[in-house]
Write a protein that holds these residues in place. Structure first.
Motif, PDB file in Angstrom:
ATOM      1  N   LYS A   1       0.785  -1.393   0.433  1.00  0.00           N
ATOM      2  CA  LYS A   1      -0.469   0.419   0.175  1.00  0.00           C
ATOM      3  C   LYS A   1       0.824   1.062  -0.291  1.00  0.00           C
ATOM      4  O   LYS A   1       1.859   1.366   1.268  1.00  0.00           O
ATOM      5  CB  LYS A   1      -0.654  -0.108   1.031  1.00  0.00           C
ATOM      6  CG  LYS A   1      -2.252  -0.680   1.075  1.00  0.00           C
ATOM      7  CD  LYS A   1      -3.292  -0.419   2.128  1.00  0.00           C
ATOM      8  CE  LYS A   1      -4.540  -1.773   1.761  1.00  0.00           C
ATOM      9  NZ  LYS A   1      -5.563  -1.493   2.691  1.00  0.00           N
TER      10      LYS A   1
ATOM     11  N   GLN B   1     -13.617  12.158  -0.460  1.00  0.00           N
ATOM     12  CA  GLN B   1     -14.596  11.507   0.167  1.00  0.00           C
ATOM     13  C   GLN B   1     -13.997   9.839  -1.463  1.00  0.00           C
ATOM     14  O   GLN B   1     -14.427   8.802  -0.446  1.00  0.00           O
ATOM     15  CB  GLN B   1     -16.613  11.541  -0.821  1.00  0.00           C
ATOM     16  CG  GLN B   1     -16.995  10.533   0.441  1.00  0.00           C
ATOM     17  CD  GLN B   1     -16.717  10.515   1.895  1.00  0.00           C
ATOM     18  OE1 GLN B   1     -16.344  12.077   2.289  1.00  0.00           O
ATOM     19  NE2 GLN B   1     -17.049   9.541   2.018  1.00  0.00           N
TER      20      GLN B   1
ATOM     21  N   ILE C   1     -11.300   8.249  -0.246  1.00  0.00           N
ATOM     22  CA  ILE C   1     -11.530   7.435   1.195  1.00  0.00           C
ATOM     23  C   ILE C   1     -12.524   6.040   1.042  1.00  0.00           C
ATOM     24  O   ILE C   1     -12.252   5.490   1.254  1.00  0.00           O
ATOM     25  CB  ILE C   1     -12.134   8.496   2.364  1.00  0.00           C
ATOM     26  CG1 ILE C   1     -11.348   9.752   2.868  1.00  0.00           C
ATOM     27  CG2 ILE C   1     -12.779   7.351   2.936  1.00  0.00           C
ATOM     28  CD1 ILE C   1     -12.075  10.484   3.345  1.00  0.00           C
ATOM     29  N   GLU C   2     -13.276   6.086  -0.005  1.00  0.00           N
ATOM     30  CA  GLU C   2     -13.877   4.600  -0.316  1.00  0.00           C
ATOM     31  C   GLU C   2     -14.088   3.985  -0.731  1.00  0.00           C
ATOM     32  O   GLU C   2     -13.705   2.530  -0.819  1.00  0.00           O
ATOM     33  CB  GLU C   2     -15.280   5.535  -1.001  1.00  0.00           C
ATOM     34  CG  GLU C   2     -16.212   6.619  -0.446  1.00  0.00           C
ATOM     35  CD  GLU C   2     -16.683   5.838   0.732  1.00  0.00           C
ATOM     36  OE1 GLU C   2     -17.149   4.934   0.916  1.00  0.00           O
ATOM     37  OE2 GLU C   2     -16.886   6.750   1.365  1.00  0.00           O
TER      38      GLU C   2
ATOM     39  N   SER D   1     -10.032   3.304  -0.885  1.00  0.00           N
ATOM     40  CA  SER D   1      -9.094   3.389  -0.132  1.00  0.00           C
ATOM     41  C   SER D   1      -9.584   2.192   0.954  1.00  0.00           C
ATOM     42  O   SER D   1      -9.395   0.511   0.856  1.00  0.00           O
ATOM     43  CB  SER D   1      -8.476   4.184   0.634  1.00  0.00           C
ATOM     44  OG  SER D   1      -7.899   3.371   1.863  1.00  0.00           O
ATOM     45  N   LYS D   2     -11.318   2.371   1.548  1.00  0.00           N
ATOM     46  CA  LYS D   2     -11.473   1.609   2.612  1.00  0.00           C
ATOM     47  C   LYS D   2     -12.095   0.454   1.359  1.00  0.00           C
ATOM     48  O   LYS D   2     -12.122  -1.188   2.068  1.00  0.00           O
ATOM     49  CB  LYS D   2     -13.125   1.892   2.773  1.00  0.00           C
ATOM     50  CG  LYS D   2     -12.646   3.072   3.976  1.00  0.00           C
ATOM     51  CD  LYS D   2     -13.951   3.406   4.633  1.00  0.00           C
ATOM     52  CE  LYS D   2     -14.554   3.909   4.652  1.00  0.00           C
ATOM     53  NZ  LYS D   2     -15.876   4.902   5.537  1.00  0.00           N
ATOM     54  N   ASN D   3     -13.037   0.430   0.536  1.00  0.00           N
ATOM     55  CA  ASN D   3     -13.540  -0.910  -0.124  1.00  0.00           C
ATOM     56  C   ASN D   3     -12.224  -1.583  -1.099  1.00  0.00           C
ATOM     57  O   ASN D   3     -12.308  -2.868  -1.709  1.00  0.00           O
ATOM     58  CB  ASN D   3     -14.270  -0.260  -1.632  1.00  0.00           C
ATOM     59  CG  ASN D   3     -15.615   0.430  -0.558  1.00  0.00           C
ATOM     60  OD1 ASN D   3     -15.623   0.407   0.539  1.00  0.00           O
ATOM     61  ND2 ASN D   3     -16.136   1.371  -1.040  1.00  0.00           N
TER      62      ASN D   3
ATOM     63  N   ASP E   1      -3.864   4.009   1.279  1.00  0.00           N
ATOM     64  CA  ASP E   1      -4.129   4.735   2.966  1.00  0.00           C
ATOM     65  C   ASP E   1      -3.871   6.404   2.632  1.00  0.00           C
ATOM     66  O   ASP E   1      -2.812   6.322   2.358  1.00  0.00           O
ATOM     67  CB  ASP E   1      -3.332   4.266   3.886  1.00  0.00           C
ATOM     68  CG  ASP E   1      -4.010   2.447   3.880  1.00  0.00           C
ATOM     69  OD1 ASP E   1      -5.105   2.282   3.903  1.00  0.00           O
ATOM     70  OD2 ASP E   1      -2.493   1.390   4.593  1.00  0.00           O
TER      71      ASP E   1
ATOM     72  N   ASN F   1     -13.697   9.200   9.333  1.00  0.00           N
ATOM     73  CA  ASN F   1     -12.918   8.420   8.809  1.00  0.00           C
ATOM     74  C   ASN F   1     -11.813   8.462   9.533  1.00  0.00           C
ATOM     75  O   ASN F   1     -10.280   6.842   9.631  1.00  0.00           O
ATOM     76  CB  ASN F   1     -12.792   8.535   7.544  1.00  0.00           C
ATOM     77  CG  ASN F   1     -13.796   8.082   6.425  1.00  0.00           C
ATOM     78  OD1 ASN F   1     -14.057   7.116   6.745  1.00  0.00           O
ATOM     79  ND2 ASN F   1     -14.221   9.378   6.082  1.00  0.00           N
TER      80      ASN F   1
END
Ligand code: GRF
Length: 223
Positions: free
Chosen positions: A4, A19, A22-23, A25-27, A33, A53
Motif C-alpha cells: 500500500k 471522499q 476514502i471510499e 481505499s476502504k473498499n 491509505d 474516517n
C-alpha cells in the motif's frame, strides 16, 4: 497485491474527491491509505470527512507564512513527516510552487473539471459552457509549474447538452471525477505510470478499453 502506498491529500473545501478516495481505499479498490489531509481553509468540509474516517488532519493558515514558498515548504515537511508517497490536490485552491512540486516531481497529481489543456483555472465548467463546446469532462494530471499544467494521466469525457447550466454540467463531470481519481491513484500504486516528456504511458495490458470508438455530439437522427 502490491504494497500500500501512502497518500497526502490537499484540500480547500467540500472534499467530495477526497471522499471518493476514502471510499476507494476502504473498499480495497486502491492499494493506498490516506496518511494525512491538509487544508489551507479552517472550515473546509473535507476536514470533517477525514476526521469521520479517523484520518489525521492538519490546517495550515497561509497567513502564518511570509510567501507561497514558505507555505509550500511547511507542506512538504508535513508530507515527509507522514511518509507520503503520492500527493493529491483535490480542490486545493492555491497555486503551488516549485518548493512543493520539486520534491514530489511526478508524485503529485491534480484533478481539474475540464478536458485540459482547455479551460484551465477557475470556473472551468462555466468557461466550457460559454465557449460552446459539445464535450467537456475532467482530467487528472501530474502537477508542474503553471496553472493546471503537467502530463495528463487520465481523462473522462461527458457531453454538453443544450439545456445545461453550470450546475448540471458540473454535476455530470463530478460523477466522473470521482471515478477517475481513484483509477489514477491505483495505476500509480501499481507502478504502471511512465512519464515520457508530455505523455504518460500506462504499462501493462488492458490499459485501454475504447478501441477506436468515437463520440459525436449532436447526432443526426433520420429514420
Ligand atoms: C472539483 O471540481 C475539482 O475538479 C476542482 O475543484 C473541485 C473540488 O471539489 N479542482 P471537491 O472539494 O473535491 O468536492
Amino acid at each position: 497485491m502490491s504494497k500500500k502506498i501512502r497518500l497526502g491529500v490537499l484540500i480547500s473545501g467540500r472534499g467530495s474527491n477526497l471522499q471518493s478516495v476514502i471510499e476507494a481505499s476502504k473498499n480495497g479498490i486502491i492499494d493506498a491509505d490516506i496518511a494525512i489531509v491538509i487544508s489551507d481553509k479552517k472550515d473546509a468540509y473535507g476536514l470533517v470527512r477525514a476526521k469521520e474516517n479517523d484520518i489525521p488532519t492538519l490546517f495550515l493558515s497561509p497567513k502564518d507564512y511570509k510567501n507561497r514558498e514558505d507555505f509550500d515548504k511547511k507542506v512538504v515537511e508535513e508530507l515527509n513527516n507522514y511518509k507520503v508517497d503520492l500527493v493529491l490536490l483535490a480542490g486545493f485552491m492555491r497555486i503551488v510552487t516549485s518548493a512543493l512540486i520539486e520534491p514530489f516531481r511526478n508524485r503529485i497529481m491534480n484533478i481539474h473539471p475540464a478536458l485540459l489543456p482547455s479551460f484551465p483555472g477557475l470556473d472551468a465548467q462555466k468557461q466550457a459552457l460559454e465557449y460552446g463546446v459539445k464535450f467537456s469532462g475532467c482530467t487528472v494530471h501530474f502537477v508542474e509549474e503553471g496553472m493546471d499544467e503537467g502530463p495528463i494521466i487520465i481523462q473522462a469525457v461527458v457531453p454538453v447538452m443544450d439545456n445545461d447550466t453550470v450546475d448540471s454540467l458540473s454535476e455530470r463531470i463530478l460523477k466522473y471525477e470521482h471515478k477517475i481519481y481513484p483509477i489514477a491513484v491505483q495505476l500509480f500504486a501499481e507502478g504502471r505510470l511512465k512519464v515520457e516528456e508530455r505523455r504518460v504511458k500506462v504499462l501493462g495490458k488492458a490499459a485501454h478499453h475504447l478501441g477506436e470508438k468515437v463520440l459525436i455530439n449532436p447526432y443526426l437522427n433520420r429514420r
